[in-house]
Design an enzyme around this catalytic site. Structure first.
Site, PDB file in Angstrom:
ATOM      1  N   GLU A  62       7.617  -2.076  -3.551  1.00 53.29           N
ATOM      2  CA  GLU A  62       6.923  -2.971  -4.473  1.00 53.29           C
ATOM      3  C   GLU A  62       6.297  -2.193  -5.634  1.00 53.29           C
ATOM      4  O   GLU A  62       5.157  -1.774  -5.536  1.00 53.29           O
ATOM      5  CB  GLU A  62       5.870  -3.769  -3.709  1.00 53.29           C
ATOM      6  CG  GLU A  62       6.457  -4.561  -2.535  1.00 53.29           C
ATOM      7  CD  GLU A  62       5.411  -5.353  -1.762  1.00 53.29           C
ATOM      8  OE1 GLU A  62       4.316  -5.613  -2.304  1.00 53.29           O
ATOM      9  OE2 GLU A  62       5.692  -5.708  -0.616  1.00 53.29           O
ATOM     10  N   MET A  85      10.561 -12.329  -1.814  1.00 47.46           N
ATOM     11  CA  MET A  85       9.172 -12.663  -1.506  1.00 47.46           C
ATOM     12  C   MET A  85       8.673 -13.804  -2.398  1.00 47.46           C
ATOM     13  O   MET A  85       7.879 -13.621  -3.321  1.00 47.46           O
ATOM     14  CB  MET A  85       8.303 -11.411  -1.636  1.00 47.46           C
ATOM     15  CG  MET A  85       8.662 -10.372  -0.592  1.00 47.46           C
ATOM     16  SD  MET A  85       7.616  -8.886  -0.636  1.00 47.46           S
ATOM     17  CE  MET A  85       8.307  -8.028  -2.050  1.00 47.46           C
ATOM     18  N   THR A  92       0.810  -1.219   0.000  1.00 49.96           N
ATOM     19  CA  THR A  92       0.000   0.000   0.000  1.00 49.96           C
ATOM     20  C   THR A  92       0.843   1.270   0.000  1.00 49.96           C
ATOM     21  O   THR A  92       0.481   2.259  -0.619  1.00 49.96           O
ATOM     22  CB  THR A  92      -0.931   0.002   1.220  1.00 49.96           C
ATOM     23  OG1 THR A  92      -1.712  -1.184   1.213  1.00 49.96           O
ATOM     24  CG2 THR A  92      -1.858   1.208   1.202  1.00 49.96           C
TER      25      THR A  92
END
Length: 627
Positions: free
Chosen positions: A401, A467, A361
């Site tokens: 990200e 990840m 986010t």
């Protein structure tokens, strides 16, 4: 059911972090618009028997935290107090605690609550607030109960400046010498308070102090604050970290012979999930991990900023939820998860804690940060090394990200942006702090690994959290069903390059040392519904129902509600009714840890603690597998 709602609509390839919103926490005092002028105290109360001191405790660019302290310097008790002051235009109070605060234009008034108006001789009482605006201007025109805040008839006694950041020398197993440059004050400096891990351990008249009686092989954090001749304290200095010699231990991490076993702790988990720092202790996990990533701090305006101030450092803990069984008090300088982490580290000195910034986010702010990496690094350092919690954190983690690629938003900073930011962070944080990054596991041709200089950035980092989960999920509503964390490719995999082994191989080929790569494990499953086929590759009608979000569920739930029916590519899957899930189990984690060791990786990490069982069986599996 939890009140959590998703902060994002879906996960994509290594996003892997359920950054969810939570119910807004209540404040202990409400900030109200000015409805009527607050009555002034009587002349008897306004005698020269008390002082009020203002301190800006922290500043994150778009806001700041302020604190007022009333000290009774007289011989009789104060029955009430009212402070008035002026802020520059554009600066104000957004929320306050332990006082009722009102305003008229730029003029602010704070009045005690029913329980903290009485101040005994020699005692002090404080209240705080979150400020809005830059906070660059100081409070002016201060009055306490209608008189000067310095205890005299006219203004003119400012609080001391901050002393210089201490330097440490002559460090032994049990002692350390601290030295600092003097503070300044308009009426002179009386003495200095030396604080160790946030608590005063000595008051000295000079600018040196030797702290004795320390424990060998232990980390300590020191700050210093000055007192003027009126006994006003100024802001604390920067913090210096001291690691005493002896003790026989070194920091675990790549290159030391020890494997990293790192877990993420989420700030929002203390709400609907009711997962607190203490749970890491009671589950047995704290004894088996080496590092904690605290998620998340925000990235705004090219700077590191607070993510959730209430959960981070203000939430008061009762004795039953506190790591050491001691309840927080209303006036202690640090509460929330930060203080609980401090207590956890005291109980488990081997644990290192990093503050992670960004996430799915909040990654949109990294593009602006990349325009001025030095300024970004400086803001992060000041926040992580804030004197209130400098001893809690051992470094910083950047979760972008994704650099020069698309996540929730798309970034066009260029291939060198990540290297520029990590280099600036290393320069600012120095060699004594950890600097790490969570990165994509997209090993596809022309994918996310290919568009950024991960090898160049690795030169400044201790390690990467790769990840290696969320490769597949119910954002593809009709399937095909596939394990979200495949260790290796397999016949029929929906997309080439979407596996852990391929991602690790690509990073190694780019030039990232294996010892700087950690394998990622998800403590949750991803699932579809409307599935009739047991084996992977079946069709679906949508996301399987989940406790907090459709298509995702904690391991602790799935192990009982939908037990595994098979394994593919090193990951378990389960078909129960019309639902199809994939998730890791202790057995598959054991396989993955063996693979990580065989590859020479620096260790492994997981997202996140609250998905595990109450006895920490997944953490145990990781710990056992990395030995």
């Amino acid at each position: 059911m939890s009140t959590e709602t998703p902060r994002r609509t879906r996960f994509r390839l290594g996003a892997g972090k359920a950054t969810r919103s939570r119910a807004v926490a209540g404040l202990t005092a409400l900030l109200l618009p000015l409805a009527a002028m607050v009555g002034m105290a009587s002349p008897a109360q306004a005698a020269t028997s008390a002082t009020a001191t203002y301190l800006k405790k922290s500043d994150w660019g778009s806001g700041f935290e302020g604190q007022w302290t009333v000290k009774n310097t007289g011989t009789t008790a104060l029955s009430s107090w009212t402070i008035e002051w002026d802020f520059p235009s554009g600066t104000g109070v957004g929320s306050a605690w332990d006082a009722t605060v009102t305003s008229s234009g730029n003029h602010w008034t704070a009045k005690n609550l029913s329980w903290n108006g009485s101040v005994a001789p020699g005692a002090s009482v404080s209240f705080g607030f979150n400020g809005t605006g830059s906070g660059s201007g100081s409070a002016t025109g201060c009055k306490l109960n209608g008189a000067s805040c310095d205890g005299g008839s006219v203004p003119g006694d400012n609080a001391p400046s901050a002393p210089g950041t201490p330097t440490a020398s002559s460090i032994t197993d049990t002692s350390a010498k601290l030295s600092w440059s003097a503070a300044t004050d308009d009426h002179g400096i009386k003495n200095y308070d030396v604080l160790r891990d946030g608590a005063v351990v000595a008051t000295v008249t000079g600018t040196t102090y030797t702290n004795t009686g320390l424990t060998a092989g232990t980390d300590y954090s020191y700050t210093v604050q000055a007192r003027d001749t009126a006994d006003q304290t100024g802001p604390a200095s920067g913090a210096v970290k001291v690691h005493t010699t002896g003790g026989g231990g070194t920091d675990p991490g790549p290159g030391t012979g020890d494997k990293v076993n790192l877990g993420y702790f989420t700030d929002w988990g203390v709400y609907g999930r009711n997962y607190h720092v203490k749970n890491m202790d009671t589950s047995g996990s704290a004894a088996k991990i080496t590092h904690i990533n605290y998620a998340f701090g925000n990235v705004q305006g090219g700077k590191c900023t607070i993510g959730d101030s209430y959960a981070d450092y203000d939430m008061a803990y009762t004795a039953d939820k506190s790591v050491d069984g001691v309840a927080d008090t209303w006036d202690q300088p640090l509460r929330g998860s930060f203080n609980q982490l401090r207590k956890l580290k005291a109980k488990y000195p081997h644990i290192k804690v990093l503050w992670s910034f960004g996430g799915w986010t909040w990654s949109g702010g990294f593009g602006q940060a990349a325009q001025n990496p030095a300024a970004f690094a400086d803001s992060c350092y000041k926040l992580v090394e804030d004197p209130r919690w400098a001893d809690v954190f051992d470094g910083i983690d950047i979760d972008w990200e994704y650099p020069n690629a698309c996540g929730l938003t798309c970034d066009t900073s260029g291939p060198a942006a990540l290297k520029s930011i990590t280099s600036a962070l290393r320069t600012k944080f120095g060699s004594n702090n950890l600097v790490t990054a969570a990165i994509t596991a997209d090993g596809s041709a022309g994918g996310k690994i290919d568009v950024a200089d991960y090898a160049g950035a690795a030169q400044s980092l201790n390690w990467y959290n790769v990840m290696t989960y969320d490769f597949f999920g119910a954002w593809d509503a009709k399937g095909p069903t596939a394990p979200h964390s495949p260790l290796t490719p397999y016949t029929g995999i929906p997309k080439a390059g979407f596996s852990s082994s391929e991602a690790i191989a690509k990073l190694k080929a780019q030039g990232v040392p294996a010892s700087k790569l950690l394998l990622g494990i998800g403590f949750y499953g991803r699932g579809w519904t409307g599935v009739t086929q047991d084996a992977p590759g079946g069709t679906a009608t949508g996301a399987a129902p989940g406790t907090y979000e459709a298509g995702i569920e904690d391991y602790k739930v799935l192990k009982n509600s939908c037990p595994t029916t098979g394994t593919i590519a090193g990951t378990a899957y389960a078909h129960c009714g019309t639902n199809w899930w994939s998730y890791d189990t202790p057995a598959t984690i054991g396989t993955k840890m063996a693979w990580a060791k065989n590859q020479g990786l620096g260790g492994a990490f997981f997202w996140e603690f609250s998905g595990d069982t109450s006895n920490g069986e997944l953490v145990s599996a990781m710990n056992n597998g990395l030995k």
